[in-house]
Design a protein around this motif. Structure first.
Motif, short mmCIF file in Angstrom:
data_model
loop_
_atom_site.label_atom_id
_atom_site.label_comp_id
_atom_site.label_asym_id
_atom_site.label_seq_id
_atom_site.Cartn_x
_atom_site.Cartn_y
_atom_site.Cartn_z
N SER A 81 0.31 -1.43 -0.11
CA SER A 81 -0.03 0.18 -0.21
C SER A 81 1.09 1.41 0.17
O SER A 81 0.74 1.72 -0.66
CB SER A 81 -0.71 0.37 1.33
N TYR A 82 1.22 1.05 0.75
CA TYR A 82 2.53 2.79 1.00
C TYR A 82 3.66 2.27 -0.13
O TYR A 82 3.58 3.37 -1.12
CB TYR A 82 3.63 2.43 1.48
N GLY A 83 3.98 1.47 -1.60
CA GLY A 83 4.40 1.76 -2.33
C GLY A 83 2.88 2.46 -3.53
O GLY A 83 3.58 2.62 -4.66
N GLU A 84 1.77 2.12 -3.10
CA GLU A 84 1.29 2.10 -4.54
C GLU A 84 0.60 3.54 -4.33
O GLU A 84 0.95 4.95 -4.65
CB GLU A 84 -0.28 1.28 -3.94
N LEU A 85 1.48 3.85 -3.61
CA LEU A 85 1.18 5.84 -2.58
C LEU A 85 2.10 6.35 -3.15
O LEU A 85 1.59 7.56 -3.92
CB LEU A 85 1.04 5.88 -1.05
N THR A 86 3.07 5.58 -2.86
CA THR A 86 4.76 6.96 -3.77
C THR A 86 4.46 7.13 -5.15
O THR A 86 4.47 8.21 -5.54
CB THR A 86 5.26 6.29 -2.90
N ASN A 87 4.27 5.55 -6.02
CA ASN A 87 3.55 5.60 -6.74
C ASN A 87 2.27 6.44 -7.81
O ASN A 87 3.13 7.29 -8.85
CB ASN A 87 3.17 4.33 -7.59
N CYS A 88 1.64 6.90 -6.93
CA CYS A 88 0.51 7.43 -7.30
C CYS A 88 0.67 9.35 -7.22
O CYS A 88 0.66 9.96 -8.08
CB CYS A 88 -0.47 7.56 -6.62
N THR A 89 1.55 8.95 -6.18
CA THR A 89 2.00 10.67 -6.02
C THR A 89 2.69 11.15 -7.32
O THR A 89 3.17 12.36 -7.27
CB THR A 89 3.13 11.04 -4.07
N PHE A 90 3.56 10.16 -7.56
CA PHE A 90 4.76 10.27 -8.34
C PHE A 90 3.86 10.52 -10.21
O PHE A 90 4.47 10.94 -10.80
CB PHE A 90 5.97 8.79 -8.65
N LEU A 91 3.24 9.30 -10.07
CA LEU A 91 2.07 9.60 -11.60
C LEU A 91 1.16 11.32 -11.45
O LEU A 91 0.69 11.26 -12.10
CB LEU A 91 1.15 8.38 -11.83
N VAL A 92 0.16 11.36 -10.82
CA VAL A 92 -0.02 12.93 -10.63
C VAL A 92 1.01 13.76 -11.00
O VAL A 92 -0.05 14.20 -11.85
CB VAL A 92 -0.43 12.88 -8.82
N ALA A 93 2.05 14.16 -10.32
CA ALA A 93 3.02 14.54 -10.23
C ALA A 93 3.87 14.92 -11.87
O ALA A 93 3.59 15.51 -12.94
CB ALA A 93 4.21 14.66 -9.52
N LEU A 94 3.98 14.00 -12.14
CA LEU A 94 4.61 13.27 -13.47
C LEU A 94 2.74 13.89 -14.52
O LEU A 94 3.27 14.80 -15.52
CB LEU A 94 4.28 11.95 -14.31
N LYS A 95 1.84 13.62 -14.62
CA LYS A 95 0.08 14.23 -15.06
C LYS A 95 0.47 15.59 -15.02
O LYS A 95 -0.22 16.06 -15.76
CB LYS A 95 -0.85 13.19 -14.50
N MET A 96 0.68 16.49 -14.33
CA MET A 96 0.75 17.49 -13.69
C MET A 96 1.46 18.32 -13.63
O MET A 96 1.50 19.91 -13.98
CB MET A 96 0.22 17.70 -12.56
N ASN A 97 2.10 17.61 -15.02
CA ASN A 97 3.70 18.28 -14.87
C ASN A 97 4.75 18.84 -13.92
O ASN A 97 5.35 20.80 -14.07
CB ASN A 97 3.90 19.61 -16.48
N CYS A 98 4.58 18.46 -13.18
CA CYS A 98 4.83 19.15 -11.48
C CYS A 98 6.62 18.29 -11.53
O CYS A 98 7.07 17.51 -11.79
CB CYS A 98 4.30 18.28 -11.01
N PHE A 99 7.52 18.87 -10.81
CA PHE A 99 8.72 18.61 -10.56
C PHE A 99 8.08 17.19 -9.09
O PHE A 99 6.85 17.16 -8.53
CB PHE A 99 9.74 19.25 -9.67
#
Length: 125
Positions: A42-60
């Protein structure tokens, strides 16, 4: 962090990522929250989710908001977890014993061998 990231990224990770993580953690008994084996997925999925959202929003990523987000997650879910479950422990005596006894015996044997050889060669010139 751009203005768009700062205003919407925090809301997005809470809505998309934290919501699922909360559901995953509710499935677990609260005593299991400190068990890395039970929470790592679950923690890994949470980390990956924050990365994917940042990627989609063009955030660092990672960024200050992600750091603050995970600090809040840890304060809420893992604040009672002690470090004892993660610290290294000595192995059982049946395993540790030979690693202590064998070098001592080898040292004594080598000392005895050196003394015996030195006494034996005293008469030979």
């Amino acid at each position: 962090l751009t203005a768009a990231c700062s205003s919407h990224y925090g809301n997005a990770i809470e809505e998309f990522c934290l919501a699922k993580f909360k559901l995953d953690m509710e499935v677990l008994d609260q005593r299991q929250w400190c068990s890395w084996e039970d929470t790592v997925e679950s923690y890994g999925e949470l980390t990956n989710c924050t990365f994917l959202v940042a990627l989609k929003m063009n955030c660092f990523w990672p960024n200050r908001m992600v750091d603050e987000f995970f600090i809040q997650v840890h304060r809420h879910y893992f604040h009672d977890c002690s470090m004892t479950g993660r610290l290294l422990h000595d192995p059982p005596n049946r395993i540790l014993g030979p690693f202590i006894v064998v070098p001592i015996l080898v040292t004594l044997l080598m000392t005895a061998l050196v003394v015996w050889r030195s006494k034996r060669s005293e008469g030979i010139v």
